[in-house]
Enzyme design. Structure first.
Site, PDB file in Angstrom:
ATOM      1  N   GLU A 303       0.817  -1.214   0.000  1.00  0.00           N
ATOM      2  CA  GLU A 303       0.000   0.000   0.000  1.00  0.00           C
ATOM      3  C   GLU A 303       0.856   1.271   0.000  1.00  0.00           C
ATOM      4  O   GLU A 303       0.635   2.189   0.785  1.00  0.00           O
ATOM      5  CB  GLU A 303      -0.977  -0.028   1.190  1.00  0.00           C
ATOM      6  CG  GLU A 303      -1.887  -1.230   1.138  1.00  0.00           C
ATOM      7  CD  GLU A 303      -2.996  -1.262   2.188  1.00  0.00           C
ATOM      8  OE1 GLU A 303      -2.796  -0.715   3.280  1.00  0.00           O
ATOM      9  OE2 GLU A 303      -4.060  -1.840   1.893  1.00  0.00           O
ATOM     10  N   ASP A 377      -8.287  -9.264   4.390  1.00  0.00           N
ATOM     11  CA  ASP A 377      -8.038  -8.085   5.224  1.00  0.00           C
ATOM     12  C   ASP A 377      -9.087  -7.928   6.320  1.00  0.00           C
ATOM     13  O   ASP A 377      -9.946  -7.055   6.226  1.00  0.00           O
ATOM     14  CB  ASP A 377      -8.009  -6.831   4.327  1.00  0.00           C
ATOM     15  CG  ASP A 377      -7.582  -5.592   5.091  1.00  0.00           C
ATOM     16  OD1 ASP A 377      -7.049  -5.737   6.205  1.00  0.00           O
ATOM     17  OD2 ASP A 377      -7.783  -4.481   4.569  1.00  0.00           O
ATOM     18  N   GLU A 405     -12.586  -2.410  12.269  1.00  0.00           N
ATOM     19  CA  GLU A 405     -12.583  -1.700  10.990  1.00  0.00           C
ATOM     20  C   GLU A 405     -13.724  -2.147  10.075  1.00  0.00           C
ATOM     21  O   GLU A 405     -14.411  -1.320   9.483  1.00  0.00           O
ATOM     22  CB  GLU A 405     -11.231  -1.909  10.294  1.00  0.00           C
ATOM     23  CG  GLU A 405     -11.183  -1.295   8.906  1.00  0.00           C
ATOM     24  CD  GLU A 405      -9.843  -1.487   8.199  1.00  0.00           C
ATOM     25  OE1 GLU A 405      -8.894  -1.991   8.815  1.00  0.00           O
ATOM     26  OE2 GLU A 405      -9.771  -1.134   7.003  1.00  0.00           O
TER      27      GLU A 405
HETATM   28  C1  GCU Z   1      -6.111  -2.260   5.805  1.00  0.00           C
HETATM   29  C2  GCU Z   1      -6.518  -0.956   6.418  1.00  0.00           C
HETATM   30  C3  GCU Z   1      -5.402   0.048   6.383  1.00  0.00           C
HETATM   31  C4  GCU Z   1      -4.130  -0.564   6.971  1.00  0.00           C
HETATM   32  C5  GCU Z   1      -3.820  -1.866   6.270  1.00  0.00           C
HETATM   33  C6  GCU Z   1      -2.672  -2.617   6.905  1.00  0.00           C
HETATM   34  O1  GCU Z   1      -5.978  -2.128   4.424  1.00  0.00           O
HETATM   35  O2  GCU Z   1      -7.635  -0.451   5.766  1.00  0.00           O
HETATM   36  O3  GCU Z   1      -5.796   1.173   7.101  1.00  0.00           O
HETATM   37  O4  GCU Z   1      -3.078   0.308   6.853  1.00  0.00           O
HETATM   38  O5  GCU Z   1      -4.924  -2.710   6.339  1.00  0.00           O
HETATM   39  O6  GCU Z   1      -2.952  -3.556   7.624  1.00  0.00           O
HETATM   40  O7  GCU Z   1      -1.528  -2.278   6.678  1.00  0.00           O
END
Ligand code: GCU
Length: 696
Positions: A303, A377, A405
């Site tokens: 990400e 996730d 979440e």
């Molecule tokens: C999910 C979550 C993010 C977080 C990511 C992670 O995608 O929405 O906010 O950073 O997990 O676990 O790194």
């Protein structure tokens, strides 16, 4: 004899039922017979150790007994009749039976015994451990027994943690916000540190220690490199000092690009000698300030976060470089497997397995690969990640999400114990039947000495810590399961309910019932039958099953639901993405076959459709897909209505303050559950063209 005054914030607010005191309320025992027995069993307390932890034990026992029995236990140096003796071989060699040492060593670090016994002809109770922290855990255990009204006259208990590192991961940003936090701002007041450490930090440490949590990663996995500057490290050290008496070690999320981001070097290439030296110097600086620093948690090449791949290096090269900087100090690296580069596989859930399994055996001994419970996730329901059981040479840490979440934030009442048990109890079949995830995580299956369970924290600076009074149950359950993953989630719920809401069975039974059914209710009204990814963009709270995210296909709901005119679900069988074959036998065949795939995972593994009779073929249970879908969504809403009714029944039986808070939230949950049902069914109806019965 000295009688200590009690000064915890919790006690100053002893009357207020605002949730601040969590499960450490130490409410007065009202049953006169029980109170009498407790009072006659305990007359004084002997704590000879002089460490900060010993002082914390004494304070906790004083506060606990004052609250529970209405009397403070006087301290004494000598065991009188009814003494409670807190002992380690160092602090109390004269009382400590040498035969207990071996027993405690076998049970491992942090273990303790609690025994009723005679010393010099007097009846006493001993809490004994090899270390003061073990005694602290023992003291909390004894207080839990009293708080849940258990008999304590003839105790013979011994306990040790099954997992060595039991860590809360705080996704807290340096500006005080919390990623995926729903209970206010961060507990760490960076601007006040290091000069002022909020009292609340100690109460956080107490709460963690009371359930065996022994570590905290202080900052977000999407890490701001600034956390590693000297200015922040002294603040981290102040928090470490405040938490140390409670057996808590601090860890930090490290941004892999730090040497570059902080402007010190032109690169963060893990094979660059200057980079290697930079991390070594940084580690030395940290350990000078925090000698028991736990280590680094790293989100790399995921990400948008930097990582070794940016320099053509692999995950093991990145992780080992950091591990070597920490090794001489005893630190560890928790390297996350939450990666999903779309070049690796078309199916997102297959990517982490494909990237990490070839690296098994290449990581240094002080590296954990930290894996989320499911391959996607933190969805309300996922099968376990196939990485568990697939990397025998590497200690795998389980990452659970305590913060909700995808489970209704701090608005919906969802007890996560059953979700985590489903995961821990899953059989990986890695070494034949019985190779449960739990055994992978404890290290038992593959003989790893170190082990770790991480939980993404749900705490914030809201007065009641977690936003929803019942969200605290998830913090509690996480700690209890990290200590012993074989515990029963319903038993944990009972413990929590008694400590939090009182020992009245007429209160405890309905609360436990409501908690136990809450997760399945949530799954039913949000994503039954193995559906997933149906959440609105970014916030992940409300439904948006048709959501298309232009940024990435695999952030779009439709990528997961795959609804079409013939049916629904993601084909991960051998005729689809073949994710089923990432599991050990016999799971691939079981998941691959529509008839044997467990119904809760059906749409996860199958695109359930019929050419001749779209949406009308029979499911293994005998209903059509449409009927099943409608019935699950409807049942989910019904279950929440019942939860609300149960809560109404409890009006007047628990304090009005917390009752009102929960009632408000349940009202909203009932409304939102119906909205979930309506929105999802309407969306799927666009494909099925079937009527939605009125009563659903
Ligand atoms: C999910 C979550 C993010 C977080 C990511 C992670 O995608 O929405 O906010 O950073 O997990 O676990 O790194």
């Amino acid at each position: 004899m000295v009688i200590l005054s009690v000064g915890f914030l919790g006690v100053q607010n002893a009357g207020a039922e605002d949730g601040y005191r969590l499960w450490l309320r130490y409410a007065r025992v009202e049953d006169p017979a029980l109170l009498k027995t407790y009072k006659s069993t305990f007359s004084s307390v002997v704590v000879q150790g002089k460490t900060e932890t010993d002082r914390a034990i004494l304070k906790e026992l004083q506060e606990g007994f004052q609250g529970l029995l209405g009397k403070s236990l006087p301290t004494s140096d000598q065991p009188q009749e009814g003494a409670l003796i807190v002992e380690t071989p160092q602090s109390s060699p004269q009382f400590f039976p040498p035969r207990w040492e071996k027993e405690l060593q076998d049970l491992g670090e942090g273990s303790y015994v609690i025994r009723s016994m005679e010393v010099n002809g007097r009846h006493v109770t001993a809490i004994a451990s090899e270390s003061p922290v073990g005694c602290l855990y023992g003291a909390f255990h004894l207080l839990r027994l009293l708080g849940t009204h258990q008999p304590v006259e003839n105790l013979d208990l011994s306990e040790g943690p099954k997992v060595k590192r039991r860590v809360l991961d705080h996704w807290d940003n340096l500006d005080g916000t919390i990623e995926r936090g729903y209970a206010g701002k961060s507990l760490w007041k960076w601007q006040e540190l290091p000069g002022h450490v909020d009292d609340r930090i100690r109460d956080y440490g107490r709460a963690c220690a009371s359930i065996g949590i022994n570590g905290a990663v202080l900052n977000n996995v999407n890490a701001d490199p600034k956390i590693l500057t000297s200015a922040y490290l002294v603040k981290v050290a102040a928090l470490a000092d405040a938490l140390r008496p409670y057996g808590m070690r601090v860890y930090l999320s490290a941004n892999f690009g730090s040497p570059k981001a902080l402007g010190d070097l032109p690169t963060a290439d893990p094979l660059d000698l200057q980079v290697i030296a930079w991390w070594k110097v940084k580690a030395d600086e940290i350990y000078k300030l925090i000698p028991d620093f736990g280590g680094f948690l790293v989100k790399a090449n995921s990400e948008g976060q930097p990582g070794p791949n940016d320099y053509g290096r692999s995950h093991d090269q990145g992780a080992n470089m950091l591990a070597r900087a920490l090794a001489s100090h005893g630190g560890v690296v928790m390297w996350r497997a939450f990666v999903y580069q779309d070049s690796v596989d078309k199916d997102r859930i297959k990517r982490a397995y494909k990237e990490f399994t070839p690296l098994d055996g290449k990581f240094d001994p002080n590296v954990f690969i930290q894996v989320k419970n499911g391959p996607l996730d933190f969805q309300p329901r996922e099968p376990f990640s196939p990485l568990f059981g697939a990397m025998p040479k590497t200690p795998l840490a389980a990452e659970l999400q305590v913060t909700q979440e995808y489970l209704g934030h701090s608005t919906h009442l969802v007890y996560l114990g059953p979700l985590w048990k489903e995961f821990l109890d899953s059989d990986t079949y890695a070494k034949g039947r019985g190779s449960k995830v739990e055994k992978v995580v404890t290290g038992e299956l593959d003989g790893h000495g170190d082990s770790l369970i991480a939980g993404v924290a749900n705490t914030g600076d809201d007065r009641n810590w977690c936003g929803h009074p019942f969200a605290a149950a998830n913090w509690y359950a996480f700690g209890r399961l990290a200590w012993d993953p074989s515990l029963d989630s319903q038993v944990i719920a009972q413990e929590w309910a008694r400590l939090t809401w009182g020992n009245n069975d007429q209160v405890v039974a309905p609360i436990v019932d409501l908690m136990t059914r809450s997760r399945e209710a949530y799954v039913d009204y949000t994503c039954p039958l193995g559906l997933n990814g149906v959440f609105e963009k970014d916030l992940h709270y409300a439904p948006d099953p048709g959501m298309v995210d232009p940024r990435r296909e695999d952030w779009s709901a439709a990528y997961y639901t795959r609804a079409d005119a013939k049916g629904l679900g993601f084909d991960r069988t051998r005729s689809g993405s073949d994710a089923v074959d990432q599991y050990h036998k016999p799971l691939p065949d079981r998941f691959n076959n529509f008839k044997t795939c467990p119904e809760p995972y059906l749409l996860w593994f199958h695109h359930v459709s019929w050419d001749a009779i779209p949406w009308d073929g029979k499911m293994p249970c005998g209903n059509t897909l449409w009927e099943e879908l409608v019935s699950h969504y409807g049942n989910g809403v019904e279950k929440v209505r019942l939860m609300k009714q149960t809560w109404e029944y409890l009006k007047g039986k628990v304090d009005g303050e917390r009752w009102g808070m929960v009632d408000e939230k349940l009202k909203q949950q009932v409304k939102e559950a119906a909205a979930w049902r309506d929105k999802c069914l309407k969306y799927f109806q666009g494909f099925s063209k079937k009527p939605i019965p009125n009563n659903s």
